[in-house]
Design an enzyme around this catalytic site. Structure first.
Site, short mmCIF file in Angstrom:
data_model
loop_
_atom_site.label_atom_id
_atom_site.label_comp_id
_atom_site.label_asym_id
_atom_site.label_seq_id
_atom_site.Cartn_x
_atom_site.Cartn_y
_atom_site.Cartn_z
N ASP A 1 0.83 -1.20 0.00
CA ASP A 1 0.00 0.00 0.00
C ASP A 1 0.87 1.26 0.00
O ASP A 1 2.08 1.21 0.27
CB ASP A 1 -0.90 -0.03 1.24
CG ASP A 1 -2.25 0.65 1.01
OD1 ASP A 1 -2.33 1.50 0.11
OD2 ASP A 1 -3.20 0.32 1.75
N ASP B 1 -10.90 1.72 -3.22
CA ASP B 1 -11.37 1.41 -1.86
C ASP B 1 -12.88 1.32 -1.81
O ASP B 1 -13.44 0.84 -0.82
CB ASP B 1 -10.89 2.49 -0.88
CG ASP B 1 -9.51 2.16 -0.33
OD1 ASP B 1 -8.99 1.08 -0.66
OD2 ASP B 1 -8.96 2.99 0.43
C1 GLA Z 1 -5.74 1.85 2.21
C2 GLA Z 1 -6.17 0.70 1.33
C3 GLA Z 1 -7.23 -0.09 2.00
C4 GLA Z 1 -6.73 -0.60 3.33
C5 GLA Z 1 -6.22 0.55 4.18
C6 GLA Z 1 -5.54 0.07 5.43
O1 GLA Z 1 -6.76 2.78 2.33
O2 GLA Z 1 -6.59 1.17 0.07
O3 GLA Z 1 -7.65 -1.16 1.19
O4 GLA Z 1 -5.70 -1.54 3.12
O5 GLA Z 1 -5.32 1.38 3.47
O6 GLA Z 1 -5.08 1.09 6.19
#
Ligand code: GLA
Length: 717
Positions: free
Chosen positions: A453, A518
């Site tokens: 990420d 997301d």
């Molecule tokens: C980001 C990712 C999510 C999740 C969060 C965790 O927003 O896109 O899918 O993994 O971080 O903190």
């Protein structure tokens, strides 16, 4: 193919003809629909003589491969250099000093044009590589042969002339949880998008499609461009009043000029482009084939496993019992990979602390992750883990020990952004530390997959010596990924940046899957995935079934719609399975079963988008031999004015018959008795020819809004 100083690449639907006369400025003579390979290139050159315009220079102008400043063109240069304010006016001519063959070669679909300006002391190499998919990969290398340092402020990966029939463009905008939004409009003068976020970004995905007004999904000409780069970018379109139009893309060096010492070279990222004479679908198929043939690693060639991700199920509230209960429930519905998302490492109980300290939090997992992974494996799934290596929280052991390791500008405060700062990966000690952390985890534990990420922009990308190192940081991220890959070649990596904020073919050289967004809101996802499919294949677009009420939009969706949406991607689930009732779980399992039954078709077939009114979304996948197909029809909202008509399918074989069955959902909810029941479409299916299914179409039932239907086609002869 070469015809004297004219060189051509012909492949897929595209032809690229370049004129490269020794001692003259090289140019693209033709870029467009594929010409027959015995086309006389001299004739093409004659046809493309430019016309000088009244009120302009007395001679006609031609764009060169860089439109460099010394040519005096009234267009944005694709190369900006200088030495102490001088030597800005380079003119790059095909080099003549050494043998011709060393300077210009065309073989196996590759073409390299080497140019120089001996006055300004500059050398450039332009590389074009045509892949069997019809996608051309191009980049540029700039070298300083001079004794004095050369300042390079910008180098486009390519400057391309647009054919005059392509008068419209499709660009991409977006936001967090709303990526890959397409906008189509006339070119009209021009367009510029500078991405300064230090990652590919949600709002300026570096890609453009040029199309004719009549171009649709299945028909008409179009040209697609994409910059394979995960950092700052420049995307420019310029339509001149003499009828010529140009498009260019390059890494944005904003304030980070490269100072090239004698002999040093700057290499731009690749730009990819393809042409389709058969509509936007043709373009997408070229890029999807390019991914599968030229980019996909062996690791990702097998069936893409169904994921269960803990994020929306428990966020930071992890306990071994909860995680194991979820894992058991996941195995029960047919999940194949269990992914422990954010919240497992030292001090990480919220997004305020812990980033940087990549050891298991013993307060949560006193025995480490071993027992969890063992049970996950015993349940028949493999195990995946979330990491965000590039970041650090102020509240972390790492930051307390090394506050100087972050990118910053010494005299200004950090821009607050999810409580985290960006580590300076251009420093060897930082990269070595991160490599060791990841290497230790992958060595100690049986981990099949990492979700990598990256959750903030780079606002002050100042390095140790005060210089901006944003561009170098992107290269350093690639280098770290490459190092992890080399040490652990079997571990798959998913690229994520608050969803789809770092999705591009640069990062895809090092990763195997994209966390598309997301947002797990099925309706939003329909359009996000449609936009992403323009350049990316379904096999890499992570798509999860979310909770009944979406955490981000608050909208409720049936499991039927959620599962059908995730099925047209790399499917998974990201919701608390322990809170689902038996009916919801059974439908989810049925969705996974359907996905598994057709996964080969979905991921290796030919993907198509179908033109439909805005309140519907229809996509499908047709097997390469056209023996089978799967189409999804979604009524996104109430029908505005009239009942649905017939759905005319695309891409089928006109000479074969197909048995068509509505395979999803099993209980279609409709206000009226509907055609699916009358025609027995659900149980036995109907048989019709591909020709009729494409020309006559199939009457759609009147379903409730926010319903997804999936049709399966099996050729009967
Ligand atoms: C980001 C990712 C999510 C999740 C969060 C965790 O927003 O896109 O899918 O993994 O971080 O903190």
């Amino acid at each position: 193919m070469s015809d004297g100083p004219l060189f051509a690449l012909h492949g897929g639907d595209i032809s690229l003809v370049i004129e490269a006369v020794i001692g003259a400025v090289p140019r693209i003579v033709y870029l467009g629909e594929r010409l027959s390979s015995d086309t006389n290139l001299q004739q093409v050159q004659t046809l493309t003589q430019a016309q000088s315009a009244m009120g302009g220079p007395d001679v006609a102008w031609y764009p060169s491969l860089s439109c460099e400043a010394g040519l005096g063109l009234n267009v944005s240069p694709g190369l900006v250099v200088q030495r102490g304010g001088k030597d800005w006016g380079a003119v790059l001519r095909v080099a003549a000093k050494v043998g011709f063959s060393e300077h210009l070669t065309a073989s196996d679909g590759s073409l390299k044009v080497i140019c120089e300006d001996s006055y300004v002391q500059l050398r450039a190499a332009y590389n074009f590589h045509l892949s069997p998919s019809g996608v051309i990969r191009t980049n540029m290398q700039v070298t300083n042969p001079g004794r004095d340092p050369l300042t390079l402020d910008y180098a486009a990966s390519a400057v391309l002339p647009l054919s005059e029939n392509l008068t419209e463009m499709i660009r991409f905008s977006g936001r967090w949880a709303g990526e890959f939004q397409m906008h189509r409009h006339a070119i009209e003068g021009g367009y510029i998008a500078e991405n300064r976020r230090g990652r590919t970004s949600h709002d300026r995905f570096p890609a453009l499609v040029f199309a004719a007004p009549e171009t649709r999904e299945q028909s008409g000409p179009c040209l697609g461009l994409h910059l394979a780069w995960s950092g700052n970018s420049v995307v420019r379109v310029e339509a001149q009043n003499d009828g010529q139009a140009l498009a260019q893309m390059g890494a944005g060096l904003f304030g980070e000029a490269r100072i090239l010492a004698q002999g040093e070279t700057f290499e731009t990222p690749d730009m990819l482009f393809a042409y389709s004479a058969a509509g936007l679908n043709g373009l997408s198929q070229a890029f999807h084939n390019f991914y599968h043939d030229d980019v996909r690693s062996d690791r990702a060639k097998g069936p893409r496993p169904i994921h269960c991700n803990t994020w929306e199920a428990m966020y930071f509230d992890q306990t071994p019992d909860k995680v194991l209960a979820m894992a058991r429930a996941a195995a029960d519905v047919g999940v194949e990979r269990f992914v422990l998302d954010d919240g497992w490492f030292k001090g990480r109980r919220s997004d305020k602390a812990g980033l940087g300290d990549w050891s298991v939090d013993k307060g949560i997992y006193p025995d480490g992750l071993g027992p969890i992974i063992d049970e996950v494996k015993a349940l028949g799934m493999d195990f995946g883990l979330w990491v965000e290596p590039e970041m650090v929280n102020a509240d972390s052991d790492l930051y307390r020990a090394h506050p100087d390791w972050v990118l910053s500008a010494p005299h200004v405060d950090q821009v607050p952004f999810r409580n985290q700062m960006v580590l300076d990966l251009t420093r060897d000690d930082v990269s070595d530390y991160l490599f060791k952390c990841i290497d230790d985890l992958l060595t100690e534990y049986d981990i099949a997959y990492l979700k990598w990420d990256m959750n903030r922009d780079l606002n002050h990308a100042g390095g140790r010596d005060g210089r901006i190192v944003q561009h170098e940081q992107t290269l350093a991220v690639y280098a770290l990924l490459a190092r992890v890959r080399a040490a652990h070649p079997h571990v798959e990596i998913e690229t994520c940046a608050s969803g789809g904020g770092r999705a591009d073919y640069g990062i895809l050289a090092h990763t195997d899957r994209v966390w598309t967004s997301d947002s797990n809101d099925a309706l939003d996802r329909q359009m996000i995935q449609r936009g992403a499919s323009m350049f990316f294949p379904l096999s890499i677009l992570g798509a999860h079934v979310g909770p009944a009420t979406c955490h981000i939009t608050g909208r409720k969706a049936s499991m039927g719609l959620r599962a059908a949406t995730a099925m047209f991607g790399a499917m998974g689930v990201e919701a608390n399975l322990l809170e689902m009732d038996a009916g919801e779980l059974a439908t989810l399992k049925a969705g996974f079963d359907l996905f598994k039954a057709h996964r080969g078709l979905l991921h290796d077939g030919r993907f198509v988008r179908v033109d439909r009114p805005a309140h519907e979304n229809v996509v499908g996948v047709v097997a390469r031999d056209k023996g089978e197909a799967l189409f999804s029809y979604v009524l996104m909202r109430s029908m505005p004015d009239r009942l649905p008509g017939r759905l005319r399918f695309v891409g089928l074989d006109t000479t074969r018959d197909y048995r068509v069955r509505c395979v999803w959902p099993h209980d279609v909810k409709t206000p009226y008795p509907h055609v699916l029941e009358r025609g027995d479409l659900v149980r036995d299916g109907v048989v019709a020819s591909g020709d009729a299914l494409m020309k006559v179409g199939l009457q759609l039932p009147q379903v409730f809004p926010e319903t997804a239907l999936v049709f399966h086609f099996q050729a009967t002869r």
